[in-house]
Design an enzyme around this catalytic site. Structure first.
Site, PDB file in Angstrom:
ATOM      1  N   ASP A 460       0.838  -1.234   0.101  1.00  0.00           N
ATOM      2  CA  ASP A 460      -0.029   0.133  -0.112  1.00  0.00           C
ATOM      3  C   ASP A 460       1.023   1.284   0.017  1.00  0.00           C
ATOM      4  OD1 ASP A 460       0.954  -0.699   2.401  1.00  0.00           O
ATOM      5  OD2 ASP A 460      -0.458   0.545   3.464  1.00  0.00           O
ATOM      6  N   ARG A 464       5.594   4.195   6.166  1.00  0.00           N
ATOM      7  CA  ARG A 464       5.147   4.318   7.499  1.00  0.00           C
ATOM      8  C   ARG A 464       5.305   2.832   7.917  1.00  0.00           C
ATOM      9  NH1 ARG A 464      -0.655   5.925   5.705  1.00  0.00           N
ATOM     10  NH2 ARG A 464      -1.708   3.734   5.436  1.00  0.00           N
ATOM     11  N   GLU A 466       3.782   0.354   7.891  1.00  0.00           N
ATOM     12  CA  GLU A 466       2.763  -0.505   7.224  1.00  0.00           C
ATOM     13  C   GLU A 466       3.285  -1.253   6.012  1.00  0.00           C
ATOM     14  OE1 GLU A 466      -1.041   1.549   7.168  1.00  0.00           O
ATOM     15  OE2 GLU A 466      -2.015  -0.127   6.217  1.00  0.00           O
ATOM     16  N   ASP A 473      -5.863  -2.484  -2.595  1.00  0.00           N
ATOM     17  CA  ASP A 473      -4.909  -1.542  -3.316  1.00  0.00           C
ATOM     18  C   ASP A 473      -4.672  -2.025  -4.762  1.00  0.00           C
ATOM     19  OD1 ASP A 473      -4.978  -1.091  -0.477  1.00  0.00           O
ATOM     20  OD2 ASP A 473      -3.719   0.601  -0.792  1.00  0.00           O
ATOM     21  N   TRP A 530     -11.608  -5.704  -1.418  1.00  0.00           N
ATOM     22  CA  TRP A 530     -10.229  -6.395  -0.837  1.00  0.00           C
ATOM     23  C   TRP A 530     -10.113  -7.712  -1.324  1.00  0.00           C
ATOM     24  CZ3 TRP A 530     -11.985  -1.385   0.207  1.00  0.00           C
ATOM     25  CH2 TRP A 530     -10.954  -0.758   0.080  1.00  0.00           C
ATOM     26  N   GLU A 743      -2.165   8.979  -0.864  1.00  0.00           N
ATOM     27  CA  GLU A 743      -2.997   8.147  -0.394  1.00  0.00           C
ATOM     28  C   GLU A 743      -4.549   8.910  -0.096  1.00  0.00           C
ATOM     29  OE1 GLU A 743      -2.368   6.761   3.910  1.00  0.00           O
ATOM     30  OE2 GLU A 743      -3.640   5.171   3.503  1.00  0.00           O
ATOM     31  N   HIS A 764       1.060   6.143  -2.364  1.00  0.00           N
ATOM     32  CA  HIS A 764       0.022   5.263  -2.138  1.00  0.00           C
ATOM     33  C   HIS A 764      -0.556   5.088  -3.629  1.00  0.00           C
ATOM     34  CE1 HIS A 764      -1.136   4.158   1.757  1.00  0.00           C
ATOM     35  NE2 HIS A 764      -2.154   3.557   1.376  1.00  0.00           N
TER      36      HIS A 764
HETATM   37  C1  RAM Z   1      -4.736   1.496   4.884  1.00  0.00           C
HETATM   38  C2  RAM Z   1      -3.778   1.070   3.850  1.00  0.00           C
HETATM   39  C3  RAM Z   1      -4.398   0.651   2.471  1.00  0.00           C
HETATM   40  C4  RAM Z   1      -5.944   0.239   2.677  1.00  0.00           C
HETATM   41  C5  RAM Z   1      -6.280  -0.077   4.068  1.00  0.00           C
HETATM   42  C6  RAM Z   1      -7.873  -0.270   4.136  1.00  0.00           C
HETATM   43  O1  RAM Z   1      -4.389   1.074   6.318  1.00  0.00           O
HETATM   44  O2  RAM Z   1      -2.826   2.024   3.678  1.00  0.00           O
HETATM   45  O3  RAM Z   1      -4.240   1.628   1.506  1.00  0.00           O
HETATM   46  O4  RAM Z   1      -6.267  -0.812   1.742  1.00  0.00           O
HETATM   47  O5  RAM Z   1      -6.042   0.813   4.886  1.00  0.00           O
END
Ligand code: RAM
Length: 874
Positions: A460, A464, A466, A473, A530, A743, A764
């Site tokens: 994604d 960060r 994550e 995505d 998703w 994002e 993103h």
């Molecule tokens: C965020 C992510 C991603 C997304 C989810 C639901 O944490 O960065 O982009 O798919 O949420």
């Protein structure tokens, strides 16, 4: 007089390999591209394979196929080397010469091929304490002269190998991240040149990486796959006299701490050059003080060869601007938000520490690290105090445009500081350009976000805490990605991981590999948009590549997802209950609640359910599973009807009167007929206009919105939306000099401050899916059948853009279009590869068939009635 053959076949390719070395397929499918005069068609082909037991030629195979043609001989064996050539015969009787040979080598195909064991330093470690990464080494003698040598290698953790003091290969972050419990990739290197007769040494660096390093949000988790790093290496030497030597990881290896003090993907790396051990990976080094190693468990049946390219440094970028903040603190702006790491060269006293911190944006002239959350992203280098010292961290990666360097002792920062861009080293296959510079910048930003998030797996975001393989995505972005880069090998691997991590009931994890993510994400719940990655993404890749093998491999995963939803849905076919993310990041959702968009989440869920059911039917159809095809077609039809009954009002308006609702209903073919498509298109255009042509859609609605407009005679509205500059819009970010896709529409607020939401990335790719509309509609280049065997050029000029062009390296060769508006009409240059059929579909509804080769077509301006809307989306 001899007649010169005119068609020419380029070097063939195998599967989706860029470098077919150490491959895992024993029957690799072969593809080739032919250049030939316009109108030439292949009538037959012949494949020649030179392998261990001699040269074999197929008979002429009467077929027009040239993409992923089945392996014609008995399967290859482990370590087998072969050369593959192709020649073709045209319907006009002209034959090509043999192509150049593709050199191909298999890796270790059987678990029994592995004699190497997983070895780990014996010293005790605290699983939650600081654990310094190890070096491992082994001396050995190679008696006879070396004919060739191969290293098969992987690790629990990340590794880099040296032989006789020289690094092996140029892969970064190997072995990459897969679902390690099920699949651990190994790499194969040709190390012939590294070895010599006599004494040799192999050495390995290890680090935590994804295996045991801290990963994930809310502080993350360490030791996700185990708490012991390990190396698995098998060095196989074939000597000139025919004898063989194999050096495998076993208990004869030795381990010691190296100069890396700590290394984490999120945390960054600390390196103390005073602790280097000169000569450690060369013969003659005294390792008597080093520790023994233990064998740890790894089932060789889980070792798999790569299907895509490795992560590498693909570009170096020098600073665009360097500012001295104070004393020895520099702020370096690389002018581009990128993913990789900084290499520095400096001189200074032993023990002096240089600290490199990273951020995507600045706030008040300093790095803004809040969006990184708990990713520390700080590298430290402690000088050894010799002449110019050059260092770049080995086992970490950062997303950044700016670096702050404290303790700088180097010379001119412009020449001594370099950002090294890292990502999966895929071949570029798609290009776009037009007369509007801002649109070009937007497109470049999409390309940069793709590069930054295709780092072994599709993530994604890269910066960060994550950096996860979020399914939604890539689900929305895959068609764009497949146009721009050859990502088939990489995504095929990731889709295997998705399939193996899919729950027994069919639930698809929110992200793969799945790691603990707090109560919102763990355990995973089925989420529309998703989970549909398992149905829609294989299909999207198939459209680009024509790879039916991928569909076969993923079919069970796709079917299980749809079957799960059938169990969850109500009997009419509505998926109208349960947790859903909805139109994630709809700009009307508050920063702290990104799922609270304006479109009914269950409308979205049911739409995706119908669309996925339809895809399973299509996939079953391609695979010849006629019974399944009929079953899922029937299901798709039922869910579609339930959707229409529940969400489309008799007036043709929808219960959610939103752009996202109309866009997906149009693009997923969920409207009862042409009249309601017209109503939906008109209403969508009205909503876009009444919204001031700013964006009112999130992850789900944004990718289809422009396509839905252009498919319903509202291309002008689509252009106005595309060219909007005010927030929220695609071009708004350019006001803040964005060099990647954000994002959030307002990751940076109009006043120049960073969005206060705790989820604010500047890299993103999801909302960059609009690039596929630039390719297919602004330039007008699209596949009309899988793999571009049929091509449709459908340019839809507008928005004051006077020319546009796109090119795609398809399985048959280069496809390209470039159009230019003139006062009296439109001029179109097209390139159509041999083996394909192509046509232009003009804005006025006319169609021109094209021959292969390069053509210029002129279309005078015509004032005709609008052509009727197609009853279905394309
Ligand atoms: C965020 C992510 C991603 C997304 C989810 C639901 O944490 O960065 O982009 O798919 O949420």
């Amino acid at each position: 007089m001899t007649h010169e053959p005119i068609p020419a076949v380029a070097t063939p390719t195998a599967e989706h390999h860029r470098e077919p070395f150490g491959i895992g397929e024993s029957e690799p499918r072969i593809s080739w591209k032919t250049t030939a005069p316009a109108g030439w068609t292949q009538q037959a082909y012949q494949i020649e394979i030179t392998r261990t037991d001699g040269t074999h030629r197929t008979d002429w195979v009467v077929s027009e196929d040239s993409v992923l043609v089945g392996w014609p001989l008995r399967p290859l064996e482990s370590r087998e080397r072969s050369g593959i050539r192709v020649r073709v015969l045209g319907a006009d009787g002209t034959a090509s010469h043999w192509s150049q040979a593709l050199r191909l080598e298999t890796g270790l195909l059987e678990p029994a091929d592995w004699t190497a064991r997983a070895i780990s330093p014996q010293w005790p470690e605290q699983p939650d304490g600081e654990r310094r990464p190890p070096l491992l080494r082994k001396d050995f003698r190679s008696g006879a002269e070396v004919e060739r040598a191969r290293l098969y290698v992987t690790a629990h953790g990340l590794y880099e190998i040296e032989i006789n003091g020289r690094r092996v290969g140029d892969h970064a972050l190997a072995p990459g991240w897969t679902s390690y419990d099920h699949r651990l990739r190994y790499q194969t290197h040709d190390v012939t040149e590294h070895l010599r007769a006599g004494d040799n040494t192999v050495g390995a660096w290890l680090a935590d990486g994804w295996y045991r390093g801290r990963l994930g949000f809310h502080g993350g988790h360490a030791n996700l796959y185990g708490d012991r790093l390990a190396l698995i290496a098998q060095l196989e030497i074939v000597h000139r006299d025919g004898t063989r030597t194999t050096i495998s990881t076993d208990t004869s290896w030795r381990a010691a701490h190296g100069p890396i003090v700590s290394s984490g993907l999120l945390d960054g790396e600390t390196y103390d050059a005073r602790d280097e051990r000169p000569g450690w990976s060369s013969p003659g080094f005294d390792d008597s003080g080093w520790s023994p190693v233990d064998i740890v468990t790894r089932d060789p049946a889980t070792l798999v060869a790569p299907t895509g390219p490795p992560v590498r440094c693909t570009e170096e970028i020098t600073p665009a601007r360097v500012t001295t903040l104070d004393a020895d603190r520099l702020l370096v702006d690389f002018g581009q938000n990128l993913v990789g790491r900084v290499r520095i060269t400096m001189t200074g006293p032993a023990g002096h520490t240089v600290v490199v911190r990273h951020a995507e944006v600045l706030q008040d002239g300093e790095l803004c690290v809040r969006p990184l959350r708990e990713a520390i992203s700080t590298d430290r280098y402690v000088l050894r105090g010799t002449d110019a010292e050059t260092w770049e961290p080995r086992f970490t990666i950062h997303g950044f445009r700016y670096a702050e360097i404290t303790g700088w002792r180097g010379g001119d920062p412009h020449t001594h500081i370099t950002a090294r861009v890292h990502h999966t080293d895929m071949a570029r296959t798609g290009w776009f350009e037009c007369s509007n510079e801002q649109v070009n910048r937007l497109h470049q930003n999409v390309v940069w976000s793709l590069r930054g998030n295709f780092v072994d797996l599709p993530t994604d975001c890269p910066q960060r805490d994550e950096r996860l393989g979020w399914t939604g995505d890539i689900q929305v972005f895959a068609p764009t990605a497949a146009f721009l880069y050859d990502c088939h090998g990489m995504l095929a691997s990731w889709l295997r991981d998705v399939a193996v991590e899919q729950h027994a009931d069919g639930t698809v994890p929110w992200y793969v590999p799945a790691i603990p993510g707090g109560p919102q994400w763990t355990p995973a719940r089925p989420g529309a948009g998703w989970g549909d990655v398992v149905t829609l993404t294989p299909w999207a890749l198939y459209q680009d590549s024509g790879d039916t093998g991928l569909l076969a491999a993923q079919y069970d995963s796709a079917r299980r997802w749809v079957d799960l939803i059938t169990e969850l849905a109500d009997p009419s076919g509505l998926w109208n209950h349960g947790y859903q993310l909805g139109d994630w990041l709809d700009p009307s959702a508050p920063p702290e609640d990104p799922g609270a968009g304006r479109t009914d989440r269950h409308l979205i869920a049911t739409a995706y359910y119908a669309w996925s059911a339809r895809h399973v039917a299509w996939i079953a159809g391609v695979l010849g599973l006629d019974k399944d095809r009929a079953t899922y077609e029937e299901l798709a039809h039922r869910v579609r009807q339930a959707f229409i009954d529940a969400y489309v009002l008799p007036s043709g308006l929808m219960t959610s009167d939103t752009q996202t609702a109309y866009a997906i209903a149009l693009q997923f073919d969920l409207l009862p007929g042409p009249a309601s498509r017209t109503t939906a298109g008109d209403r969508l255009a009205e909503l876009v206009a009444s919204g001031g042509h700013t964006i009112q859609t999130g992850f789900i609605g944004t990718p289809p919105v422009t396509a839905a407009l252009s498919a319903t005679h509202h291309v002008d509205t689509a252009y106005t939306l595309l060219l909007q500059q005010e927030c929220p819009s695609w071009l708004y970010a350019l006001k803040h000099n964005a060099t990647t896709i954000w994002e959030r529409w307002d990751s940076m607020l109009p006043d120049g401050t960073v969005n206060p939401g705790e989820m604010t990335s500047f890299n993103h790719y999801a909302l960059g899916a609009v690039a596929q509309w630039l390719h297919t509609t602004v330039a007008g280049l699209a596949a009309a059948s899988p793999g571009y065997r049929d091509i449709v050029f459908r340019p839809r000029p507008g928005g004051g853009i006077t020319w546009a062009g796109a090119a795609h390296e398809s399985p048959y060769g280069r496809v390209a279009i470039q159009w230019e508006m003139h006062a009296s009409g439109i001029e179109v240059h097209t390139t159509v590869p041999t083996g394909t059929n192509a046509r232009i579909e003009w804005p006025d509804g006319g169609v021109t068939s094209l021959a292969t080769g390069t053509t210029t077509t002129w279309r005078p301006e015509r004032h005709t009635e609008r052509p009727p809307l197609p009853t279905r989306p394309d």
